[in-house]
Design a protein around this motif. Structure first.
Motif, PDB file in Angstrom:
ATOM      1  N   LEU A 199      -0.429  -0.949  -8.547  1.00  0.00           N
ATOM      2  CA  LEU A 199       0.703  -0.033  -8.580  1.00  0.00           C
ATOM      3  C   LEU A 199       0.611   0.997  -9.699  1.00  0.00           C
ATOM      4  N   PHE A 200      -0.203   0.727 -10.719  1.00  0.00           N
ATOM      5  CA  PHE A 200      -0.225   1.642 -11.856  1.00  0.00           C
ATOM      6  C   PHE A 200      -1.595   2.235 -12.152  1.00  0.00           C
ATOM      7  N   LEU A 201      -2.664   1.566 -11.811  1.00  0.00           N
ATOM      8  CA  LEU A 201      -4.012   2.074 -12.078  1.00  0.00           C
ATOM      9  C   LEU A 201      -4.911   1.689 -10.911  1.00  0.00           C
ATOM     10  N   PRO A 202      -4.956   2.528  -9.870  1.00  0.00           N
ATOM     11  CA  PRO A 202      -5.652   2.148  -8.632  1.00  0.00           C
ATOM     12  C   PRO A 202      -7.127   1.824  -8.820  1.00  0.00           C
ATOM     13  N   LEU A 203      -7.845   2.611  -9.650  1.00  0.00           N
ATOM     14  CA  LEU A 203      -9.254   2.307  -9.868  1.00  0.00           C
ATOM     15  C   LEU A 203      -9.405   0.952 -10.554  1.00  0.00           C
ATOM     16  N   GLY A 204      -8.437   0.605 -11.405  1.00  0.00           N
ATOM     17  CA  GLY A 204      -8.450  -0.716 -12.011  1.00  0.00           C
ATOM     18  C   GLY A 204      -8.346  -1.816 -10.969  1.00  0.00           C
ATOM     19  N   PHE A 205      -7.513  -1.596  -9.953  1.00  0.00           N
ATOM     20  CA  PHE A 205      -7.409  -2.564  -8.862  1.00  0.00           C
ATOM     21  C   PHE A 205      -8.733  -2.708  -8.135  1.00  0.00           C
ATOM     22  N   VAL A 206      -9.415  -1.586  -7.891  1.00  0.00           N
ATOM     23  CA  VAL A 206     -10.703  -1.621  -7.204  1.00  0.00           C
ATOM     24  C   VAL A 206     -11.719  -2.392  -8.034  1.00  0.00           C
ATOM     25  N   LEU A 207     -11.717  -2.173  -9.347  1.00  0.00           N
ATOM     26  CA  LEU A 207     -12.658  -2.881 -10.219  1.00  0.00           C
ATOM     27  C   LEU A 207     -12.329  -4.373 -10.291  1.00  0.00           C
ATOM     28  N   VAL A 208     -11.035  -4.712 -10.281  1.00  0.00           N
ATOM     29  CA  VAL A 208     -10.649  -6.126 -10.249  1.00  0.00           C
ATOM     30  C   VAL A 208     -11.128  -6.762  -8.939  1.00  0.00           C
ATOM     31  N   THR A 209     -10.966  -6.031  -7.833  1.00  0.00           N
ATOM     32  CA  THR A 209     -11.448  -6.513  -6.538  1.00  0.00           C
ATOM     33  C   THR A 209     -12.951  -6.762  -6.572  1.00  0.00           C
ATOM     34  N   ALA A 210     -13.691  -5.802  -7.146  1.00  0.00           N
ATOM     35  CA  ALA A 210     -15.144  -5.965  -7.254  1.00  0.00           C
ATOM     36  C   ALA A 210     -15.495  -7.157  -8.141  1.00  0.00           C
ATOM     37  N   THR A 211     -14.717  -7.375  -9.206  1.00  0.00           N
ATOM     38  CA  THR A 211     -14.976  -8.503 -10.109  1.00  0.00           C
ATOM     39  C   THR A 211     -14.785  -9.835  -9.399  1.00  0.00           C
ATOM     40  N   LEU A 269      -4.078   7.226 -13.291  1.00  0.00           N
ATOM     41  CA  LEU A 269      -2.799   6.849 -12.683  1.00  0.00           C
ATOM     42  C   LEU A 269      -2.574   7.634 -11.393  1.00  0.00           C
ATOM     43  N   TRP A 270      -1.703   7.089 -10.546  1.00  0.00           N
ATOM     44  CA  TRP A 270      -1.333   7.823  -9.339  1.00  0.00           C
ATOM     45  C   TRP A 270      -0.670   9.138  -9.748  1.00  0.00           C
ATOM     46  N   PRO A 271      -1.164  10.278  -9.254  1.00  0.00           N
ATOM     47  CA  PRO A 271      -0.617  11.570  -9.703  1.00  0.00           C
ATOM     48  C   PRO A 271       0.774  11.886  -9.156  1.00  0.00           C
ATOM     49  N   ASP A 272       1.056  11.458  -7.949  1.00  0.00           N
ATOM     50  CA  ASP A 272       2.330  11.817  -7.302  1.00  0.00           C
ATOM     51  C   ASP A 272       3.128  10.594  -6.877  1.00  0.00           C
ATOM     52  N   GLY A 273       3.095   9.562  -7.667  1.00  0.00           N
ATOM     53  CA  GLY A 273       3.816   8.355  -7.307  1.00  0.00           C
ATOM     54  C   GLY A 273       2.954   7.414  -6.478  1.00  0.00           C
ATOM     55  N   PRO A 293      -7.982  10.755   2.308  1.00  0.00           N
ATOM     56  CA  PRO A 293      -8.970  11.608   2.988  1.00  0.00           C
ATOM     57  C   PRO A 293      -9.061  13.019   2.435  1.00  0.00           C
ATOM     58  N   ASP A 294      -8.055  13.470   1.698  1.00  0.00           N
ATOM     59  CA  ASP A 294      -8.078  14.843   1.178  1.00  0.00           C
ATOM     60  C   ASP A 294      -8.995  15.017  -0.023  1.00  0.00           C
ATOM     61  N   GLY A 295      -9.678  13.942  -0.423  1.00  0.00           N
ATOM     62  CA  GLY A 295     -10.615  14.052  -1.534  1.00  0.00           C
ATOM     63  C   GLY A 295      -9.977  13.994  -2.903  1.00  0.00           C
ATOM     64  N   GLU A 296      -8.723  13.609  -2.983  1.00  0.00           N
ATOM     65  CA  GLU A 296      -8.029  13.552  -4.264  1.00  0.00           C
ATOM     66  C   GLU A 296      -7.767  12.116  -4.712  1.00  0.00           C
ATOM     67  N   THR A 297      -8.638  11.204  -4.335  1.00  0.00           N
ATOM     68  CA  THR A 297      -8.509   9.816  -4.766  1.00  0.00           C
ATOM     69  C   THR A 297      -8.576   9.761  -6.285  1.00  0.00           C
ATOM     70  N   PRO A 298      -7.536   9.269  -6.953  1.00  0.00           N
ATOM     71  CA  PRO A 298      -7.460   9.370  -8.411  1.00  0.00           C
ATOM     72  C   PRO A 298      -8.361   8.383  -9.141  1.00  0.00           C
ATOM     73  N   ALA A 340      -0.917   1.663  -1.294  1.00  0.00           N
ATOM     74  CA  ALA A 340      -0.739   0.648  -2.337  1.00  0.00           C
ATOM     75  C   ALA A 340       0.313  -0.369  -1.920  1.00  0.00           C
ATOM     76  N   TRP A 341       1.403   0.104  -1.320  1.00  0.00           N
ATOM     77  CA  TRP A 341       2.439  -0.819  -0.848  1.00  0.00           C
ATOM     78  C   TRP A 341       1.941  -1.657   0.318  1.00  0.00           C
ATOM     79  N   GLN A 342       1.043  -1.093   1.118  1.00  0.00           N
ATOM     80  CA  GLN A 342       0.467  -1.870   2.213  1.00  0.00           C
ATOM     81  C   GLN A 342      -0.382  -3.029   1.683  1.00  0.00           C
ATOM     82  N   ILE A 343      -1.164  -2.754   0.628  1.00  0.00           N
ATOM     83  CA  ILE A 343      -1.965  -3.829   0.038  1.00  0.00           C
ATOM     84  C   ILE A 343      -1.060  -4.870  -0.601  1.00  0.00           C
ATOM     85  N   ALA A 344       0.020  -4.421  -1.246  1.00  0.00           N
ATOM     86  CA  ALA A 344       0.959  -5.370  -1.840  1.00  0.00           C
ATOM     87  C   ALA A 344       1.551  -6.272  -0.762  1.00  0.00           C
TER      88      ALA A 344
END
Length: 305
Positions: A49-61, A164-168, A156-161, A173-177
């Motif tokens: 919910l607060f640091l998406p790339l962190g979630f991806v790295l936790v998933t990879a870990t 932090l999430w730039p626009d909320g 898909p717009d190429g703005e994967t952060p 993210a809620w779907q994964i939750a």
């Protein structure tokens, strides 16, 4: 045949020890499992919910730990996993899915499989077929399937952060939750009902403690959680929650039984003992790796609801 005879002995001894040390009816230390499960859920949701790339790295870990457990289990059974290319692929796939989408994930899976083949070719022919099959199987089972969770965060717009999430917080993210909550509901309600009412095993030769009564409890509990999450978190009709709950429970149960089948073939009870009440990381990921692609498909199907 010699390897089969050598491996059959340890399997008999391990299973004998299990009978000497009785476990709870549903095979789980509920307090320890609850504490460790909630702890993991808080960490994962915090990053999600607060640091998406962190979630991806936790998933990879988590995937790295799961692959390492599989490597150790297969090695003990006489199959040498090409661990270096498999680990590289395990790290690459969630990141590729997050930044590049489905096409990048498929390319990472293909490249990792080719790398396993080439790496094993350099090590010689002895045992190469089993080693290659084991490597590709492990890549397909753990990092590829779990990367579908990261795929839900891809924009898909190429703005994967990166930060932090730039626009909320976005819908993905809620779907994964919701996915994680449904997996937890499946495990928790299945345990509670199975421990108290379970009498009819689903697959007695693979997982004798998993019962149809527990499966019904998982469905019922997940439907309640799914409807609430769908209405109040996702803003979708209530029936979407029912569809998601049934799909997630079916996928999570299939993942649990699949891992039980592998462990029974290898003659082990848990992949490791790193997580209190759960055994190994793979004993926790078994449901999630199957539920992640199911969630991706179901969320795509009900996107217009």
């Amino acid at each position: 045949m010699d390897q089969a005879k050598e491996s059959s002995g340890p399997r008999v001894r391990r299973r004998g020890k299990q009978r000497d040390n009785p476990t709870p009816k549903a095979g789980r230390n509920l307090p320890a499992a609850t504490v460790s499960g909630v702890g993991m859920l808080v960490c994962v949701l915090g990053g999600l919910l607060f640091l998406p790339l962190g979630f991806v790295l936790v998933t990879a870990t988590f995937a790295i730990f799961g692959v390492w457990e599989i490597f150790r289990a297969l090695e003990a059974a006489g199959t040498r996993l090409p661990i270096v290319p498999v680990m590289v692929g395990t790290v690459a796939m969630p990141i590729a899915a997050y930044f590049g989408g489905l096409e990048s994930l498929l390319f990472a899976m293909l490249a990792s499989s080719v790398a396993v083949l080439l790496w094993r070719t350099l090590e010689g022919a002895a045992g190469s077929a089993r080693s290659i099959f084991a490597g590709v199987f492990t890549l397909s089972w753990v990092p590829f399937l779990i990367s579908f969770a990261a795929l839900l965060l891809h924009t898909p717009d190429g703005e994967t952060p990166i930060g932090l999430w730039p626009d909320g917080i976005p819908p993905g993210a809620w779907q994964i939750a919701t996915l994680l909550l449904l997996v937890v509901a499946n495990d928790t309600f299945g345990y509670l009902v199975g421990a108290s009412l379970g009498k009819h095993p689903m697959a007695p030769k693979i997982s004798p403690k998993k019962t149809w009564e527990g499966f019904a409890g998982s469905i019922a509990g997940a439907v309640v959680v799914g409807v609430l999450a769908t209405v109040f978190v996702l803003g979708k009709p209530w029936w979407v929650g029912v569809v998601l709950a049934v799909g997630m429970v079916a996928a999570a149960t299939a993942g649990d039984l699949a891992e039980s089948m592998v462990k029974r073939e290898l003659g082990i009870k848990d992949m490791s003992s790193i997580l209190p009440g759960h055994g190994g990381v793979m004993d926790r990921l078994d449901s999630i790796v199957f539920a992640s692609p199911a969630a991706f498909i179901l969320f795509s199907a009900v996107a217009g609801a």
